[in-house]
Design an enzyme around this catalytic site. Structure first.
Site, PDB file in Angstrom:
ATOM      1  CG  ASP A  33      -2.068   0.839   0.912  1.00  0.00           C
ATOM      2  OD1 ASP A  33      -3.321   0.437   0.998  1.00  0.00           O
ATOM      3  OD2 ASP A  33      -1.963   2.364   1.309  1.00  0.00           O
ATOM      4  CB  ILE A  34       0.664   4.198  -2.242  1.00  0.00           C
ATOM      5  CG1 ILE A  34       1.938   5.246  -2.649  1.00  0.00           C
ATOM      6  CG2 ILE A  34      -0.634   5.095  -1.798  1.00  0.00           C
ATOM      7  CD1 ILE A  34       1.486   5.918  -4.068  1.00  0.00           C
ATOM      8  CG  ASN A  89     -11.728  -0.220   4.253  1.00  0.00           C
ATOM      9  OD1 ASN A  89     -12.327  -0.584   5.290  1.00  0.00           O
ATOM     10  ND2 ASN A  89     -10.814   0.238   4.089  1.00  0.00           N
ATOM     11  N   GLY A  95     -15.926   2.763   3.771  1.00  0.00           N
ATOM     12  CA  GLY A  95     -14.562   3.779   3.713  1.00  0.00           C
ATOM     13  C   GLY A  95     -13.744   3.112   2.427  1.00  0.00           C
ATOM     14  CD  GLN A  96     -14.567  -0.462  -2.398  1.00  0.00           C
ATOM     15  OE1 GLN A  96     -15.911  -0.701  -2.172  1.00  0.00           O
ATOM     16  NE2 GLN A  96     -14.003  -0.905  -3.653  1.00  0.00           N
ATOM     17  CG  HIS A 102      -8.705  -3.013  -2.128  1.00  0.00           C
ATOM     18  ND1 HIS A 102      -9.582  -2.093  -2.991  1.00  0.00           N
ATOM     19  CD2 HIS A 102      -8.232  -2.240  -1.229  1.00  0.00           C
ATOM     20  CE1 HIS A 102      -9.880  -1.309  -2.251  1.00  0.00           C
ATOM     21  NE2 HIS A 102      -9.217  -0.992  -1.089  1.00  0.00           N
ATOM     22  CG  HIS A 104      -6.730  -2.743   3.162  1.00  0.00           C
ATOM     23  ND1 HIS A 104      -5.895  -1.768   2.968  1.00  0.00           N
ATOM     24  CD2 HIS A 104      -8.008  -2.335   2.730  1.00  0.00           C
ATOM     25  CE1 HIS A 104      -6.832  -0.721   2.368  1.00  0.00           C
ATOM     26  NE2 HIS A 104      -7.994  -1.117   2.319  1.00  0.00           N
TER      27      HIS A 104
HETATM   28  P1  5GP Z   1      -9.601   1.488   0.647  1.00  0.00           P
HETATM   29  O1  5GP Z   1      -9.757   2.917   1.221  1.00  0.00           O
HETATM   30  O2  5GP Z   1     -10.329   1.606  -0.861  1.00  0.00           O
HETATM   31  O3  5GP Z   1     -10.084   0.359   1.072  1.00  0.00           O
HETATM   32  O4  5GP Z   1      -8.085   1.288   0.164  1.00  0.00           O
HETATM   33  C1  5GP Z   1      -7.380   1.761  -0.748  1.00  0.00           C
HETATM   34  C2  5GP Z   1      -6.080   1.786  -0.676  1.00  0.00           C
HETATM   35  O5  5GP Z   1      -5.149   2.151  -1.883  1.00  0.00           O
HETATM   36  C3  5GP Z   1      -5.503   2.726   0.522  1.00  0.00           C
HETATM   37  O6  5GP Z   1      -5.053   2.063   1.533  1.00  0.00           O
HETATM   38  C4  5GP Z   1      -4.434   3.703  -0.418  1.00  0.00           C
HETATM   39  O7  5GP Z   1      -3.375   3.986   0.450  1.00  0.00           O
HETATM   40  C5  5GP Z   1      -4.146   2.583  -1.619  1.00  0.00           C
HETATM   41  N1  5GP Z   1      -3.760   3.280  -2.736  1.00  0.00           N
HETATM   42  C6  5GP Z   1      -4.301   4.464  -3.311  1.00  0.00           C
HETATM   43  N2  5GP Z   1      -3.508   4.679  -4.286  1.00  0.00           N
HETATM   44  C7  5GP Z   1      -2.548   3.765  -4.393  1.00  0.00           C
HETATM   45  C8  5GP Z   1      -1.438   3.625  -5.554  1.00  0.00           C
HETATM   46  O8  5GP Z   1      -1.407   4.263  -6.671  1.00  0.00           O
HETATM   47  N3  5GP Z   1      -0.730   2.630  -5.168  1.00  0.00           N
HETATM   48  C9  5GP Z   1      -0.795   1.765  -4.288  1.00  0.00           C
HETATM   49  N4  5GP Z   1       0.223   0.778  -4.078  1.00  0.00           N
HETATM   50  N5  5GP Z   1      -1.641   2.185  -3.301  1.00  0.00           N
HETATM   51  C10 5GP Z   1      -2.358   2.784  -3.306  1.00  0.00           C
END
Ligand code: 5GP
Ligand code: ZN
Length: 116
Positions: A33-34, A89, A95-96, A102, A104
């Site tokens: 994750d970034i 999420n 919180g998606q 995906h 985590h």
């Molecule tokens: P969500 O909030 O949808 O459950 O998780 C999305 C996740 O994607 C977040 O934890 C966010 O840090 C990660 N993310 C967003 N953009 C990028 C990216 O460009 N590269 C990577 N590796 N992770 C990303």
């Protein structure tokens, strides 16, 4: 494999956006994750585009099972013998923020409960 052209994680799966590939097979891909929320924070995605878990159904059970078993294997490879937290999420209340299913995988620290 069906992809969505403006989907960030489809672009990562196709290689259009490069990432460190921690695990991959025909069906799933894992990368860091970034914005890590734990010392180990890995995203595990199906190569196939699903907007969220809510966009899957019983016909996707085998893929979803593989997504989880691959995640367990990645956790073993990462040495997370003391445990870890999986989060999916789903939708606005969940919180998606990226609309491609995906998992985590969070580890290498103790996780609190309840989540925020
Ligand atoms: P969500 O909030 O949808 O459950 O998780 C999305 C996740 O994607 C977040 O934890 C966010 O840090 C990660 N993310 C967003 N953009 C990028 C990216 O460009 N590269 C990577 N590796 N992770 C990303
Ligand atoms: Zn996608």
């Amino acid at each position: 494999m069906p992809t969505v052209s403006d989907c960030l994680f489809c672009k990562i799966a196709s290689g259009a956006i490069p990432v460190t590939r921690l695990y991959e097979d025909e069906q799933v891909l894992a990368f860091p994750d970034i914005r890590p929320q734990a010392p180990i924070h890995i995203l595990v995605i199906p190569r196939q585009h699903f907007a969220s878990l809510a966009h899957t159904n019983a016909a996707d059970s085998a893929l979803l099972g593989h997504l989880l078993s691959a995640t367990a294997e990645i956790a073993r490879q990462q040495g997370l013998a003391k445990g870890y937290r999986l989060v999916i999420n789903t939708g606005p209340d969940g919180g998606q923020t990226v609309d491609h299913l995906h998992v985590h995988l969070l580890g290498a620290r103790h996780m609190g409960w309840p989540p925020g």
